[in-house]
Design a protein around this motif. Structure first.
Motif, PDB file in Angstrom:
ATOM      1  N   THR A 225      46.507  96.279  96.819  1.00  0.00           N
ATOM      2  CA  THR A 225      45.446  97.092  97.421  1.00  0.00           C
ATOM      3  C   THR A 225      44.156  96.945  96.636  1.00  0.00           C
ATOM      4  O   THR A 225      44.138  96.436  95.511  1.00  0.00           O
ATOM      5  N   ARG A 226      43.090  97.415  97.246  1.00  0.00           N
ATOM      6  CA  ARG A 226      41.794  97.433  96.560  1.00  0.00           C
ATOM      7  C   ARG A 226      41.846  98.357  95.358  1.00  0.00           C
ATOM      8  O   ARG A 226      41.219  98.095  94.338  1.00  0.00           O
ATOM      9  N   ALA A 227      42.615  99.447  95.498  1.00  0.00           N
ATOM     10  CA  ALA A 227      42.715 100.403  94.384  1.00  0.00           C
ATOM     11  C   ALA A 227      43.254  99.707  93.139  1.00  0.00           C
ATOM     12  O   ALA A 227      42.804  99.966  92.024  1.00  0.00           O
ATOM     13  N   LEU A 229      42.936  96.517  92.424  1.00  0.00           N
ATOM     14  CA  LEU A 229      41.866  95.644  91.911  1.00  0.00           C
ATOM     15  C   LEU A 229      40.893  96.465  91.061  1.00  0.00           C
ATOM     16  O   LEU A 229      40.491  96.047  89.971  1.00  0.00           O
ATOM     17  N   ILE A 230      40.555  97.652  91.566  1.00  0.00           N
ATOM     18  CA  ILE A 230      39.644  98.521  90.821  1.00  0.00           C
ATOM     19  C   ILE A 230      40.295  98.963  89.515  1.00  0.00           C
ATOM     20  O   ILE A 230      39.648  99.004  88.467  1.00  0.00           O
ATOM     21  N   GLN A 232      42.415  97.291  87.739  1.00  0.00           N
ATOM     22  CA  GLN A 232      42.347  96.174  86.792  1.00  0.00           C
ATOM     23  C   GLN A 232      40.932  96.037  86.235  1.00  0.00           C
ATOM     24  O   GLN A 232      40.738  95.668  85.075  1.00  0.00           O
ATOM     25  N   ALA A 233      39.949  96.331  87.082  1.00  0.00           N
ATOM     26  CA  ALA A 233      38.560  96.312  86.612  1.00  0.00           C
ATOM     27  C   ALA A 233      38.388  97.379  85.531  1.00  0.00           C
ATOM     28  O   ALA A 233      37.763  97.129  84.495  1.00  0.00           O
ATOM     29  N   ARG A 235      40.685  98.525  83.588  1.00  0.00           N
ATOM     30  CA  ARG A 235      41.384  98.047  82.390  1.00  0.00           C
ATOM     31  C   ARG A 235      40.453  97.148  81.569  1.00  0.00           C
ATOM     32  O   ARG A 235      40.406  97.241  80.348  1.00  0.00           O
ATOM     33  N   ASP A 236      39.672  96.308  82.260  1.00  0.00           N
ATOM     34  CA  ASP A 236      38.797  95.370  81.554  1.00  0.00           C
ATOM     35  C   ASP A 236      37.589  96.057  80.940  1.00  0.00           C
ATOM     36  O   ASP A 236      37.164  95.694  79.846  1.00  0.00           O
ATOM     37  N   ALA A 241      32.990 100.183  85.103  1.00  0.00           N
ATOM     38  CA  ALA A 241      33.576 100.731  86.331  1.00  0.00           C
ATOM     39  C   ALA A 241      32.986 102.108  86.649  1.00  0.00           C
ATOM     40  O   ALA A 241      32.716 102.425  87.801  1.00  0.00           O
ATOM     41  N   PHE A 246      33.150 104.640  90.252  1.00  0.00           N
ATOM     42  CA  PHE A 246      34.569 104.934  90.421  1.00  0.00           C
ATOM     43  C   PHE A 246      34.988 106.067  89.497  1.00  0.00           C
ATOM     44  O   PHE A 246      34.602 106.102  88.331  1.00  0.00           O
ATOM     45  N   ASP A 247      35.803 106.960  90.049  1.00  0.00           N
ATOM     46  CA  ASP A 247      36.307 108.088  89.277  1.00  0.00           C
ATOM     47  C   ASP A 247      37.462 107.566  88.410  1.00  0.00           C
ATOM     48  O   ASP A 247      38.624 107.608  88.808  1.00  0.00           O
ATOM     49  N   TYR A 251      41.903 107.136  88.961  1.00  0.00           N
ATOM     50  CA  TYR A 251      42.627 105.879  89.161  1.00  0.00           C
ATOM     51  C   TYR A 251      43.750 105.742  88.136  1.00  0.00           C
ATOM     52  O   TYR A 251      44.881 105.406  88.458  1.00  0.00           O
TER      53      TYR A 251
ATOM     54  N   HIS B  74      30.076 108.422  87.086  1.00  0.00           N
ATOM     55  CA  HIS B  74      30.436 107.885  88.403  1.00  0.00           C
ATOM     56  C   HIS B  74      29.756 108.653  89.532  1.00  0.00           C
ATOM     57  O   HIS B  74      29.489 108.104  90.589  1.00  0.00           O
ATOM     58  N   PHE B  91      33.903  92.336  84.367  1.00  0.00           N
ATOM     59  CA  PHE B  91      35.355  92.482  84.246  1.00  0.00           C
ATOM     60  C   PHE B  91      35.940  91.128  83.874  1.00  0.00           C
ATOM     61  O   PHE B  91      36.121  90.262  84.711  1.00  0.00           O
ATOM     62  N   LEU B  94      39.030  89.346  85.545  1.00  0.00           N
ATOM     63  CA  LEU B  94      39.018  89.138  86.995  1.00  0.00           C
ATOM     64  C   LEU B  94      38.166  87.903  87.285  1.00  0.00           C
ATOM     65  O   LEU B  94      37.318  87.523  86.482  1.00  0.00           O
ATOM     66  N   ASN B 113      40.741 103.852  98.595  1.00  0.00           N
ATOM     67  CA  ASN B 113      40.886 102.416  98.360  1.00  0.00           C
ATOM     68  C   ASN B 113      42.334 101.944  98.410  1.00  0.00           C
ATOM     69  O   ASN B 113      42.631 100.828  98.009  1.00  0.00           O
ATOM     70  N   ARG B 115      44.027 100.444 100.439  1.00  0.00           N
ATOM     71  CA  ARG B 115      44.065  99.597 101.625  1.00  0.00           C
ATOM     72  C   ARG B 115      43.917  98.156 101.182  1.00  0.00           C
ATOM     73  O   ARG B 115      43.556  97.880 100.046  1.00  0.00           O
TER      74      ARG B 115
END
Lengths: 385, 248
Positions: A225-227, A229-230, A232-233, A235-236, A241, A246-247, A251, B74, B91, B94, B113, B115
């Motif tokens: 999911t996109r969640a 991906l976010i 992992q972002a 994490r980096d 982020a 993004f909250d 996440y 945020h 990132f 990625l 998100n 989805r």
């Protein structure tokens, strides 16, 4: 769909198929053992979800495993024949009589201090529900507290490590309610619509195998999911982020909770298969062992971590049962771990990914080579212009 | 024209040290403002305060009239403020494309998100942006493998994808070669018009190329504001920042 994706799907399909092929090759005793390995596989996966995807190394995953296990075991304990033979018309765990005051009434409400906590567990499904709900609530509170305060890295590991030891101590200390160090043994069978799941049966193995297949597929979908991906972002680079809106704690907490739910579920299955729950589930060494499984299998690969856990346990049981290696098996397992960390820092999953990358590159180069040779005259013309 | 970003008597103290002292400034919608000042003048701290990284001791930050002072990062980002850091931050594990995709995921909440994939219009936009920042050839490469200049452009691309109304850029050309700087100016020019920009920059040739109005800070205070030529001839600025040698 690219080659990478195809191979990934193939790997998942192959693994799940082979799960269901195991009963063809082994007897009921072997199946019971295999069920335990699959439960360990599920734990490996739950570690990879937080460690690989969220960058949160949980050194106290045994907490959620243990909580799930105890919730299930409490219900099964009340279903055991011995609990019904303690001189009351309602089930009473035998250890409560041993811990009770001489003149205490033989009733769950008040036989020992705190025994009333067991009352709702007379319904097996309450135990099942709590096996998920309690780990989820604990993980949710812990996650909210830790991640809201922007604690990260090794400090999260230390907090989770301390917490699992704390809860272990409480469980041991609350002997009148938990049977302390002895844990909960002599359990009844898990019963669905009148059907009893015998731990040494094909049906029990299938229950565990279907559960693992389900968790694997659900975990894979979640990771796509996109969640994710976010996550992992995050994490980096958490700060980056945050400034993208993004909250971040939400996440992190969400995925921490999902991982805890999986561990709690694994704990319940483990109780069904092994017929006991004990404070050893919350030993530090067990939680660290889970991390080792995930490291060997590949922390950033859900399937890899799952296979890593199963593989290590299979090797461990083989080695420990070989006469010549009885004394050395721990050293052998340790050696495997050291070798993997030194030479395969991303574990077996990383190795598989590298192999797939290599295949994909070779494919591309082939295609590219053809394209280049056919289009090179055109390019020269362009350069002339 | 309404003001996109208004700073009203903004102050921050770290103990007894006043890093940003009573700064008042307003930037019109669609304007590109350059923030100039020597090291330690409080430029980056000012950006930290606007974007919520450092809590303000006093004063207010308003975006299109909405008070966002001391909100969580945020939420400020969701209110339409994006920023680029001095040390390029992307990132790293990625791929280039995924970096842009993350920035294109709308919504703060994890549940929105849950989805798969991007909508067709978002995927098109991601492809466009990768093209715009000139990283199409390396889009499936992991960001850790990019050069310094490429990393800077990737972060600019992330900002373009985020599409904030107000963009804060902290030294977008730091450590770049001449050609790279030129290309960066090109990307920033594309941002202009649709976005309101506040840019910290030291490179005077670059400033001359992009600036409309310059605000000069010194020791936490605003000491001058005006066009490039105004600033170049301002005595106080010369003394404080440019030294006796003037602008080279």
């Amino acid at each position: 769909m690219d080659l990478k994706r195809k191979l990934q799907l193939a790997a998942y399909a192959l693994f799940i198929l082979s799960l269901f092929a195991v009963p063809l090759f082994t007897d009921d005793f072997g199946l019971n053992r295999a069920s335990k390995y699959l439960v360990y596989g599920m734990l490996g996966l739950s570690i990879a979800l937080t460690w690989g995807y969220a960058g949160v190394l949980n050194l106290g995953q045994g907490l959620f495993f243990g909580l799930g296990a105890y919730m299930m075991a409490m219900s099964l304990k009340l279903m055991s024949p011995t609990s019904l033979a303690q001189g009351s018309d309602k089930p009473i765990p035998d250890f409560m009589l041993w811990n009770a005051e001489p003149d205490a009434p033989i009733e769950l409400c008040c036989i020992t201090p705190g025994s009333y906590l067991w009352i709702p567990f007379q319904d097996q499904w309450f135990g099942v529900a709590m096996g998920i709900v309690v780990p989820v609530v604990v993980a949710g509170l812990l996650g909210a507290l830790v991640f809201k305060n922007r604690i990260s890295g090794v400090f999260v590991s230390i907090i989770t490590l301390a917490l699992v030891l704390l809860v272990r101590l409480i469980v041991i200390d609350a002997q009148p309610v938990t049977n302390g160090f002895n844990g909960l043994t002599d359990l009844g069978f898990f019963t669905v619509f009148g059907y009893e799941f015998d731990p040494y049966s094909r049906e029990m193995y299938y229950l565990v195998a279907v559960s693992l297949a389900f968790v694997l597929v659900a975990g894979r979908l979640l990771a796509d999911t996109r969640a994710s991906l976010i996550l992992q972002a995050i994490r980096d680079d958490q700060q980056r982020a945050r400034h993208l809106g993004f909250d971040v704690p939400l996440y992190q907490t969400f995925f921490f909770v999902v991982s805890a739910a999986i561990a709690g579920y694994a704990g319940m299955l483990f109780v069904l298969v092994s017929e006991f729950a004990s404070p050893t589930f919350m030993d530090l060494s067990f939680s660290v062992t889970m991390v080792v499984w995930a490291a060997v299998g590949g922390r950033s690969s859900l399937l890899g971590a799952c296979i890593g856990a199963i593989l290590i346990n299979v090797i461990e049981s083989q080695v420990s049962e070989t006469e010549a290696l009885v004394d050395a098996w721990k050293a052998i397992i340790g050696l495997i771990f050291v070798l993997v960390v030194l030479f395969l820092p991303r574990g077996l999953g990383g190795l598989a990914h590298d192999f797939v990358d290599w295949l994909a590159r070779r494919d591309r180069e082939k295609a590219h080579g053809l394209a280049a040779s056919s289009s090179s005259p055109e390019r020269e013309v362009k350069q002339d212009v | 024209m309404s003001d996109a970003l208004t700073l009203d008597r903004l102050t921050v103290k770290f103990g007894a040290f006043v890093a940003v002292d009573d700064v008042t400034m307003s930037i019109a919608d669609g304007e590109l403002r350059v923030l100039l000042g020597a090291n330690g003048a409080g430029k980056t701290t000012l950006m930290d305060m606007i974007s919520g990284r450092v809590p303000c001791t006093q004063g207010h930050v308003r975006v299109f009239g909405r008070d966002i002072t001391n909100w969580q990062e945020h939420k400020i980002a969701a209110a339409g403020v994006g920023r680029k850091f001095q040390i390029p931050s992307v990132f790293r594990n990625l791929t280039v494309k995924q970096n842009i995709e993350v920035a294109r995921c709308h919504g703060q909440s994890v549940f929105k998100n849950l989805r798969f994939g991007m909508s067709p219009s978002d995927s098109d936009r991601v492809a466009e942006i990768v093209e715009l920042i000139g990283l199409a050839a390396v889009q499936s490469l992991v960001a850790a493998h990019l050069s310094h200049g490429q990393t800077q452009w990737l972060e600019l691309g992330i900002l373009v994808a985020q599409d904030p109304k107000v963009v804060l850029l902290d030294e977008p050309t730091a450590g770049m070669t001449h050609d790279e700087t030129y290309k960066t100016a090109e990307i920033i020019r594309r941002l202009r018009g649709n976005h309101t920009l506040l840019v910290i920059e030291h490179d005077m040739s670059f400033v001359r190329e992009i600036a409309e109005i310059i605000t000069v800070m010194h020791l936490g205070k605003v000491i001058a504001e005006g066009s490039v030529s105004d600033i170049e001839t301002n005595d106080e600025v010369r003394a404080a920042y440019l030294g006796s040698a003037g602008i080279s």
